[in-house]
Design a protein around this motif. Sequence first.
Motif, PDB file in Angstrom:
ATOM      1  N   PRO A 186       0.836  -1.205   0.000  1.00 32.13           N
ATOM      2  CA  PRO A 186       0.000   0.000   0.000  1.00 32.13           C
ATOM      3  C   PRO A 186       0.872   1.257   0.000  1.00 32.13           C
ATOM      4  N   PHE A 187       1.396   1.565  -1.167  1.00 34.85           N
ATOM      5  CA  PHE A 187       2.431   2.581  -1.295  1.00 34.85           C
ATOM      6  C   PHE A 187       2.090   3.530  -2.447  1.00 34.85           C
ATOM      7  N   VAL A 188       2.310   4.807  -2.222  1.00 35.05           N
ATOM      8  CA  VAL A 188       2.082   5.809  -3.276  1.00 35.05           C
ATOM      9  C   VAL A 188       3.359   6.628  -3.428  1.00 35.05           C
ATOM     10  N   LEU A 189       3.764   6.827  -4.676  1.00 35.21           N
ATOM     11  CA  LEU A 189       4.939   7.649  -4.951  1.00 35.21           C
ATOM     12  C   LEU A 189       4.527   8.814  -5.839  1.00 35.21           C
ATOM     13  N   VAL A 190       4.719  10.017  -5.324  1.00 36.77           N
ATOM     14  CA  VAL A 190       4.421  11.218  -6.115  1.00 36.77           C
ATOM     15  C   VAL A 190       5.746  11.747  -6.672  1.00 36.77           C
ATOM     16  N   ALA A 240      -5.330   6.850  -5.637  1.00 31.46           N
ATOM     17  CA  ALA A 240      -4.215   5.910  -5.458  1.00 31.46           C
ATOM     18  C   ALA A 240      -4.222   5.333  -4.042  1.00 31.46           C
ATOM     19  N   ALA A 241      -4.514   6.184  -3.055  1.00 34.31           N
ATOM     20  CA  ALA A 241      -4.525   5.720  -1.663  1.00 34.31           C
ATOM     21  C   ALA A 241      -5.673   4.737  -1.441  1.00 34.31           C
ATOM     22  N   ASN A 242      -6.828   5.012  -2.031  1.00 32.51           N
ATOM     23  CA  ASN A 242      -7.962   4.087  -1.913  1.00 32.51           C
ATOM     24  C   ASN A 242      -7.609   2.726  -2.499  1.00 32.51           C
ATOM     25  N   ARG A 243      -6.997   2.754  -3.686  1.00 31.45           N
ATOM     26  CA  ARG A 243      -6.599   1.492  -4.334  1.00 31.45           C
ATOM     27  C   ARG A 243      -5.579   0.750  -3.463  1.00 31.45           C
ATOM     28  N   ALA A 244      -4.611   1.500  -2.926  1.00 31.86           N
ATOM     29  CA  ALA A 244      -3.576   0.875  -2.083  1.00 31.86           C
ATOM     30  C   ALA A 244      -4.215   0.241  -0.854  1.00 31.86           C
ATOM     31  N   ARG A 245      -5.151   0.968  -0.254  1.00 34.93           N
ATOM     32  CA  ARG A 245      -5.839   0.463   0.951  1.00 34.93           C
ATOM     33  C   ARG A 245      -6.636  -0.798   0.664  1.00 34.93           C
ATOM     34  N   PRO A 250       0.815  -0.359  -5.421  1.00 35.37           N
ATOM     35  CA  PRO A 250       1.274   1.031  -5.533  1.00 35.37           C
ATOM     36  C   PRO A 250       0.835   1.744  -6.813  1.00 35.37           C
ATOM     37  N   THR A 251       0.909   3.065  -6.751  1.00 33.75           N
ATOM     38  CA  THR A 251       0.714   3.913  -7.946  1.00 33.75           C
ATOM     39  C   THR A 251       1.867   4.914  -7.998  1.00 33.75           C
ATOM     40  N   LEU A 252       2.330   5.161  -9.211  1.00 33.91           N
ATOM     41  CA  LEU A 252       3.306   6.233  -9.434  1.00 33.91           C
ATOM     42  C   LEU A 252       2.553   7.410 -10.051  1.00 33.91           C
ATOM     43  N   ILE A 253       2.541   8.523  -9.342  1.00 35.00           N
ATOM     44  CA  ILE A 253       1.836   9.712  -9.838  1.00 35.00           C
ATOM     45  C   ILE A 253       2.864  10.771 -10.234  1.00 35.00           C
ATOM     46  N   GLU A 254       2.881  11.106 -11.502  1.00 36.50           N
ATOM     47  CA  GLU A 254       3.747  12.208 -11.944  1.00 36.50           C
ATOM     48  C   GLU A 254       2.940  13.505 -11.878  1.00 36.50           C
ATOM     49  N   ALA A 255       3.417  14.454 -11.100  1.00 40.27           N
ATOM     50  CA  ALA A 255       2.757  15.762 -11.009  1.00 40.27           C
ATOM     51  C   ALA A 255       3.630  16.754 -11.773  1.00 40.27           C
ATOM     52  N   VAL A 256       3.108  17.268 -12.871  1.00 38.91           N
ATOM     53  CA  VAL A 256       3.911  18.161 -13.717  1.00 38.91           C
ATOM     54  C   VAL A 256       3.794  19.586 -13.192  1.00 38.91           C
ATOM     55  N   THR A 257       4.957  20.159 -12.868  1.00 42.20           N
ATOM     56  CA  THR A 257       4.964  21.467 -12.237  1.00 42.20           C
ATOM     57  C   THR A 257       6.233  22.212 -12.634  1.00 42.20           C
ATOM     58  N   MET A 258       6.552  23.268 -11.900  1.00 43.82           N
ATOM     59  CA  MET A 258       7.764  24.035 -12.201  1.00 43.82           C
ATOM     60  C   MET A 258       8.381  24.570 -10.923  1.00 43.82           C
ATOM     61  N   ARG A 259       9.676  24.392 -10.814  1.00 41.68           N
ATOM     62  CA  ARG A 259      10.405  24.980  -9.678  1.00 41.68           C
ATOM     63  C   ARG A 259      10.608  26.463  -9.998  1.00 41.68           C
TER      64      ARG A 259
END
Length: 348
Positions: A186-190, A240-245, A250-259
């Motif tokens: 039950p793991f999520v990686l952002v 993703a957390a619901n699925r993990a529970r 696990p799910t790998l979630i790519e969040a596209v953003t900018m520093r």
Amino acid sequence: MRSVRTKSPPLATKAVKPALRGLTRPQLHELHYLMLLNRAFDDRISALYRQGKISGGAFGSRGQEACSVGSAYALEEHDVVGPMIRNSGVILTRGLPIRKFFANYLGRATSPTGGRDGNTHLGDLSLGIVAPISHLSSLIPVLAGVALTFKLRGEKRVAITWIGDGGSSVGDFHEGLNLASVMKLPFVLVLENNQYAYSTPTSMQCAASKFSDKAAGYGIRGVTVDGNDVLAVHHAVKDAANRARSGDGPTLIEAVTMRMKGHAEHDDAGYVPTALLAEWAKRDPIERFRRLLRSRRLLTEEEDRATEDRVAREIEKAVMEALSDPFPDGPTALDGVYAERSEDRGPA
Ligand SMILES: Cc1ncc(C[n+]2csc(CCOP(=O)(O)OP(=O)(O)O)c2C)c(N)n1
Ligand SMILES: [Mg+2]
């Protein structure tokens, strides 16, 4: 465990209906407050660093507040988080008192590290926060281990951590994610794809068209979301957390953003094209969310101003208190640094 800052309205209050993407008006206001708090905290850290009051590094997350706040807000109180340097918003959302967070950067005895860090490497297990590890991606196997514990104990809890685009090229990313995948933990990686790893642009980091494509190599779900849209991030992590529970792994979630600033305060980011920054400035996560709430009549001008005032007051109070907190005493410098020998601990 103490209560996290995320306070969903009690289920009994039937009158509070979801107003937007499953979230009630008070919850939407809380997201707005937390993103403002995240930014104000980082800005104050930057100012303290420039005043010479911080001896460690000072990392900011300007432009990435939706990634931290949206994801941490999607979790349950008993879940466990492993934040990285861009995730002050995660630590604040979990409910670490702002004063203690400032105290940590300021090296004070009252901070979670007792003044041993001068940076953001703090943990507080009572809030489900595992301390950041400087080595990129090393938190992934650690949080996979936390998820393994949950699985072995049959607990419906989730472990989550964050990684940068650059950190996804390091060995522990593979080892940790592979372990979590084959064991269906039950793991999520952002993965916060903020376009740069220090001065290295993503084009020199990864040959796949999307970072979420890496998930296929582990046979897990990979999704890409707009990391500057707090509701999109929240939804992806909640899902993703619901699925993990429920045992889906696990799910790998790519969040596209900018520093939007340099790697840290010492870096002026002269290598980032100004046109790119100008383009991303138009997608500022806080302004976007504010515009959305205002256009849907979910936030009045007065409420908005009151939230800004509240954040300014809380930051000012916390920083003044932390600045008056004591530094640790010299003789305690090694306390907690080394494991105690069992014979020093006395009878069990
Ligand atoms: C294994 C390892 N290599 C190098 C570093 C030095 N370092 C710290 S942060 C950083 C860049 C990280 O970039 P990214 O993963 O994209 O995260 P971001 O800073 O953009 O959030 C580097 C090279 C480190 N901490 N650990
Ligand atoms: Mg990066």
